[in-house]
Design an enzyme around this catalytic site. Structure first.
Site, PDB file in Angstrom:
ATOM      1  N   ILE A   9     -43.953 130.777  30.918  1.00  0.00           N
ATOM      2  CA  ILE A   9     -43.868 129.393  31.422  1.00  0.00           C
ATOM      3  C   ILE A   9     -43.678 128.463  30.230  1.00  0.00           C
ATOM      4  O   ILE A   9     -44.512 128.450  29.308  1.00  0.00           O
ATOM      5  CB  ILE A   9     -45.166 128.988  32.167  1.00  0.00           C
ATOM      6  CG1 ILE A   9     -45.482 130.000  33.273  1.00  0.00           C
ATOM      7  CG2 ILE A   9     -45.048 127.575  32.750  1.00  0.00           C
ATOM      8  CD1 ILE A   9     -46.947 130.014  33.674  1.00  0.00           C
ATOM      9  N   THR A  10     -42.636 127.655  30.243  1.00  0.00           N
ATOM     10  CA  THR A  10     -42.428 126.700  29.144  1.00  0.00           C
ATOM     11  C   THR A  10     -43.146 125.389  29.474  1.00  0.00           C
ATOM     12  O   THR A  10     -43.260 125.002  30.643  1.00  0.00           O
ATOM     13  CB  THR A  10     -40.927 126.444  28.881  1.00  0.00           C
ATOM     14  OG1 THR A  10     -40.384 125.679  29.965  1.00  0.00           O
ATOM     15  CG2 THR A  10     -40.135 127.734  28.728  1.00  0.00           C
ATOM     16  N   GLY A  11     -43.646 124.749  28.413  1.00  0.00           N
ATOM     17  CA  GLY A  11     -44.370 123.483  28.615  1.00  0.00           C
ATOM     18  C   GLY A  11     -45.625 123.700  29.421  1.00  0.00           C
ATOM     19  O   GLY A  11     -45.923 122.950  30.354  1.00  0.00           O
ATOM     20  N   ALA A  12     -46.392 124.740  29.032  1.00  0.00           N
ATOM     21  CA  ALA A  12     -47.522 125.172  29.876  1.00  0.00           C
ATOM     22  C   ALA A  12     -48.847 124.517  29.506  1.00  0.00           C
ATOM     23  O   ALA A  12     -49.873 124.845  30.087  1.00  0.00           O
ATOM     24  CB  ALA A  12     -47.645 126.696  29.797  1.00  0.00           C
ATOM     25  N   ASN A  13     -48.824 123.590  28.553  1.00  0.00           N
ATOM     26  CA  ASN A  13     -50.101 122.990  28.139  1.00  0.00           C
ATOM     27  C   ASN A  13     -50.449 121.729  28.912  1.00  0.00           C
ATOM     28  O   ASN A  13     -51.523 121.161  28.729  1.00  0.00           O
ATOM     29  CB  ASN A  13     -50.064 122.656  26.635  1.00  0.00           C
ATOM     30  CG  ASN A  13     -48.987 121.652  26.306  1.00  0.00           C
ATOM     31  OD1 ASN A  13     -47.816 121.999  26.297  1.00  0.00           O
ATOM     32  ND2 ASN A  13     -49.359 120.411  26.069  1.00  0.00           N
ATOM     33  N   SER A  14     -49.535 121.273  29.776  1.00  0.00           N
ATOM     34  CA  SER A  14     -49.706 119.944  30.361  1.00  0.00           C
ATOM     35  C   SER A  14     -49.147 119.908  31.774  1.00  0.00           C
ATOM     36  O   SER A  14     -48.371 120.782  32.173  1.00  0.00           O
ATOM     37  CB  SER A  14     -48.948 118.979  29.443  1.00  0.00           C
ATOM     38  OG  SER A  14     -48.764 117.736  30.046  1.00  0.00           O
ATOM     39  N   GLY A  15     -49.549 118.903  32.530  1.00  0.00           N
ATOM     40  CA  GLY A  15     -48.942 118.610  33.835  1.00  0.00           C
ATOM     41  C   GLY A  15     -48.761 119.826  34.728  1.00  0.00           C
ATOM     42  O   GLY A  15     -49.670 120.640  34.895  1.00  0.00           O
ATOM     43  N   TYR A 165     -31.471 111.646  30.631  1.00  0.00           N
ATOM     44  CA  TYR A 165     -32.364 112.506  31.434  1.00  0.00           C
ATOM     45  C   TYR A 165     -31.604 113.056  32.649  1.00  0.00           C
ATOM     46  O   TYR A 165     -31.663 114.257  32.947  1.00  0.00           O
ATOM     47  CB  TYR A 165     -33.588 111.710  31.875  1.00  0.00           C
ATOM     48  CG  TYR A 165     -34.593 112.517  32.676  1.00  0.00           C
ATOM     49  CD1 TYR A 165     -35.362 113.502  32.056  1.00  0.00           C
ATOM     50  CD2 TYR A 165     -34.784 112.304  34.044  1.00  0.00           C
ATOM     51  CE1 TYR A 165     -36.293 114.249  32.779  1.00  0.00           C
ATOM     52  CE2 TYR A 165     -35.702 113.043  34.770  1.00  0.00           C
ATOM     53  CZ  TYR A 165     -36.458 114.006  34.134  1.00  0.00           C
ATOM     54  OH  TYR A 165     -37.380 114.750  34.851  1.00  0.00           O
TER      55      TYR A 165
HETATM   56  N1  NAP Z   1     -43.494 114.319  36.746  1.00  0.00           N
HETATM   57  C1  NAP Z   1     -42.500 114.083  37.607  1.00  0.00           C
HETATM   58  O1  NAP Z   1     -42.554 113.154  38.437  1.00  0.00           O
HETATM   59  C2  NAP Z   1     -41.278 114.944  37.603  1.00  0.00           C
HETATM   60  C3  NAP Z   1     -40.264 114.701  38.558  1.00  0.00           C
HETATM   61  C4  NAP Z   1     -39.137 115.504  38.567  1.00  0.00           C
HETATM   62  C5  NAP Z   1     -39.026 116.544  37.653  1.00  0.00           C
HETATM   63  N2  NAP Z   1     -39.998 116.760  36.718  1.00  0.00           N
HETATM   64  C6  NAP Z   1     -39.839 117.879  35.762  1.00  0.00           C
HETATM   65  O2  NAP Z   1     -41.015 118.670  35.766  1.00  0.00           O
HETATM   66  C7  NAP Z   1     -41.124 119.377  34.531  1.00  0.00           C
HETATM   67  C8  NAP Z   1     -42.572 119.346  34.051  1.00  0.00           C
HETATM   68  O3  NAP Z   1     -42.917 118.034  33.651  1.00  0.00           O
HETATM   69  P1  NAP Z   1     -44.337 117.367  33.904  1.00  0.00           P
HETATM   70  O4  NAP Z   1     -44.097 116.267  34.863  1.00  0.00           O
HETATM   71  O5  NAP Z   1     -45.384 118.369  34.192  1.00  0.00           O
HETATM   72  O6  NAP Z   1     -44.558 116.630  32.484  1.00  0.00           O
HETATM   73  P2  NAP Z   1     -45.518 116.861  31.240  1.00  0.00           P
HETATM   74  O7  NAP Z   1     -46.947 116.858  31.643  1.00  0.00           O
HETATM   75  O8  NAP Z   1     -45.073 115.853  30.225  1.00  0.00           O
HETATM   76  O9  NAP Z   1     -45.115 118.314  30.740  1.00  0.00           O
HETATM   77  C9  NAP Z   1     -43.965 118.551  29.995  1.00  0.00           C
HETATM   78  C10 NAP Z   1     -44.202 119.760  29.114  1.00  0.00           C
HETATM   79  O10 NAP Z   1     -43.009 119.992  28.341  1.00  0.00           O
HETATM   80  C11 NAP Z   1     -43.397 120.205  26.995  1.00  0.00           C
HETATM   81  N3  NAP Z   1     -42.348 119.913  26.030  1.00  0.00           N
HETATM   82  C12 NAP Z   1     -41.738 118.737  25.778  1.00  0.00           C
HETATM   83  N4  NAP Z   1     -40.898 118.860  24.750  1.00  0.00           N
HETATM   84  C13 NAP Z   1     -40.976 120.155  24.332  1.00  0.00           C
HETATM   85  C14 NAP Z   1     -40.379 120.907  23.301  1.00  0.00           C
HETATM   86  N5  NAP Z   1     -39.531 120.339  22.435  1.00  0.00           N
HETATM   87  N6  NAP Z   1     -40.690 122.218  23.168  1.00  0.00           N
HETATM   88  C15 NAP Z   1     -41.572 122.805  24.008  1.00  0.00           C
HETATM   89  N7  NAP Z   1     -42.185 122.150  25.000  1.00  0.00           N
HETATM   90  C16 NAP Z   1     -41.900 120.844  25.157  1.00  0.00           C
HETATM   91  C17 NAP Z   1     -44.583 119.249  26.808  1.00  0.00           C
HETATM   92  O11 NAP Z   1     -45.294 119.581  25.626  1.00  0.00           O
HETATM   93  P3  NAP Z   1     -46.221 118.459  24.908  1.00  0.00           P
HETATM   94  O12 NAP Z   1     -47.443 118.341  25.758  1.00  0.00           O
HETATM   95  O13 NAP Z   1     -46.473 119.058  23.569  1.00  0.00           O
HETATM   96  O14 NAP Z   1     -45.422 117.188  24.859  1.00  0.00           O
HETATM   97  C18 NAP Z   1     -45.342 119.540  28.091  1.00  0.00           C
HETATM   98  O15 NAP Z   1     -46.102 120.708  27.974  1.00  0.00           O
HETATM   99  C19 NAP Z   1     -40.106 118.726  33.596  1.00  0.00           C
HETATM  100  O16 NAP Z   1     -38.984 119.571  33.460  1.00  0.00           O
HETATM  101  C20 NAP Z   1     -39.698 117.458  34.316  1.00  0.00           C
HETATM  102  O17 NAP Z   1     -38.379 117.042  34.002  1.00  0.00           O
HETATM  103  C21 NAP Z   1     -41.125 115.986  36.672  1.00  0.00           C
END
Ligand code: NAP
Length: 280
Positions: A9-15, A165
């Site tokens: 899972i990528t970006g697995a530390n958050s959200g 984006y």
């Molecule tokens: N939230 C929404 O309303 C929404 C709506 C539509 C789609 N999405 C999509 O859902 C997905 C998850 O996002 P989320 O909402 O859960 O946001 P989030 O909490 O900001 O999580 C994003 C994750 O991506 C990681 N990340 C960012 N840049 C990176 C890099 N260069 N290398 C490795 N990891 C990286 C972040 O790491 P750090 O913590 O270190 O920054 C974090 O773990 C995204 O693809 C987003 O486009 C979200």
């Protein structure tokens, strides 16, 4: 799922990434949490291990904004694991302001699309060997406003963070459909989804904290990360979608994506330019 499954899972530390890691860890599968920051990664790893009781959850560091880091990650991953059954390309970034990746590409296209493009293509052989396997690309409804600006892919001439984006999220879907086509005889499915509006760290600048206040303001109107993770979890776990491929989901249902996301010439052109940009 059980311990014969290896899930990345990528970006697995958050959200949503963290919520997905926890739910899948509870199935007993071996989980690899790809995170870019060691401190944030270790904190999330501890939490997921503790709440799931699954000691097979591991942290691996990778910056998706660096091609070198992705290649090093894939080499290390293949040394540690001889299987990969589920790949969840979840990490994402949306930031006001113009930023570039280590390799000089516009950040949102660079991380959201190119980073995952390289990661996935480097790991595809392993997934084919591990089949049946599933690839899930987290896109967004924002793709509907997107265009692939082939003539100015880094948006140097006309930048708006929202434009960048939307381009990256349209690229996620074009990549999904093209890869699904390439893997259709291999028992590796490839699907994409929109999670809905979710209260996470999206839009918050990790270095400056800019965006935190706005996110707090809107949080009550958004879904929780656990709710937002549901469609991704459905695609990872549900029996009824094990053969479904080349589709886009919202609220656990296959729905149509934008008209241009089905443009096969555009998908091919994007694949070619992506190969060049990641130096494949
Ligand atoms: N939230 C929404 O309303 C929404 C709506 C539509 C789609 N999405 C999509 O859902 C997905 C998850 O996002 P989320 O909402 O859960 O946001 P989030 O909490 O900001 O999580 C994003 C994750 O991506 C990681 N990340 C960012 N840049 C990176 C890099 N260069 N290398 C490795 N990891 C990286 C972040 O790491 P750090 O913590 O270190 O920054 C974090 O773990 C995204 O693809 C987003 O486009 C979200």
């Amino acid at each position: 799922m059980d311990n014969t499954d290896v899930v990345l899972i990528t970006g697995a530390n958050s959200g949503m990434g963290k919520a997905i890691a926890l739910k899948l860890a509870q199935t007993g599968a071996r989980i690899v949490m790809l995170c870019r920051n060691k401190e944030r990664g270790e904190a999330a790893l501890k939490e997921v291990q503790k709440l799931s009781g699954n000691t097979g959850v591991q942290l691996m560091i990778c910056d998706l904004a660096s091609l070198k880091s992705i290649r090093a990650f894939c080499a290390e991953f293949k040394k540690k694991y001889d299987r990969l059954t589920v790949l969840i390309n979840n990490a994402g970034v949306i930031l006001p302001g113009y930023y570039k990746t280590v390799d000089g590409y516009e950040l949102q296209f660079g991380v959201n699309h190119l980073g995952h493009f390289l990661l996935t293509t480097e790991l595809t052989d392993l997934m084919v060997e591990s089949a049946p396997a599933r690839i899930i690309n987290v896109s967004s409804g924002a793709h509907k406003m997107g265009k692939i600006h082939f003539e100015d892919i880094n948006l140097e001439k006309k930048y708006k963070f929202w434009r960048a984006y939307a381009q990256s999220k349209l690229a996620n879907i074009l990549f999904t459909y093209e890869l699904a086509e390439k893997l259709k005889e291999k028992d590796v499915t490839v699907n994409s989804l929109h999670p809905g509006a979710v209260g996470t760290s999206m839009g918050i600048n990790r270095d400056t904290g800019f965006g935190t206040f706005i996110m707090k303001l809107f949080k009550p109107f958004f879904q929780t990360p656990e709710k937002g993770a549901q469609t991704t979890l459905y695609l990872a776990l549900a029996k009824e979608v094990e053969k479904e491929t080349g589709k886009y989901y919202y609220r656990k249902k296959s729905v149509t994506s934008s008209k241009q996301s089905y443009d096969k010439d555009m998908a091919k052109k994007l694949w070619e330019i992506s190969e060049k940009m990641v130096q494949l």
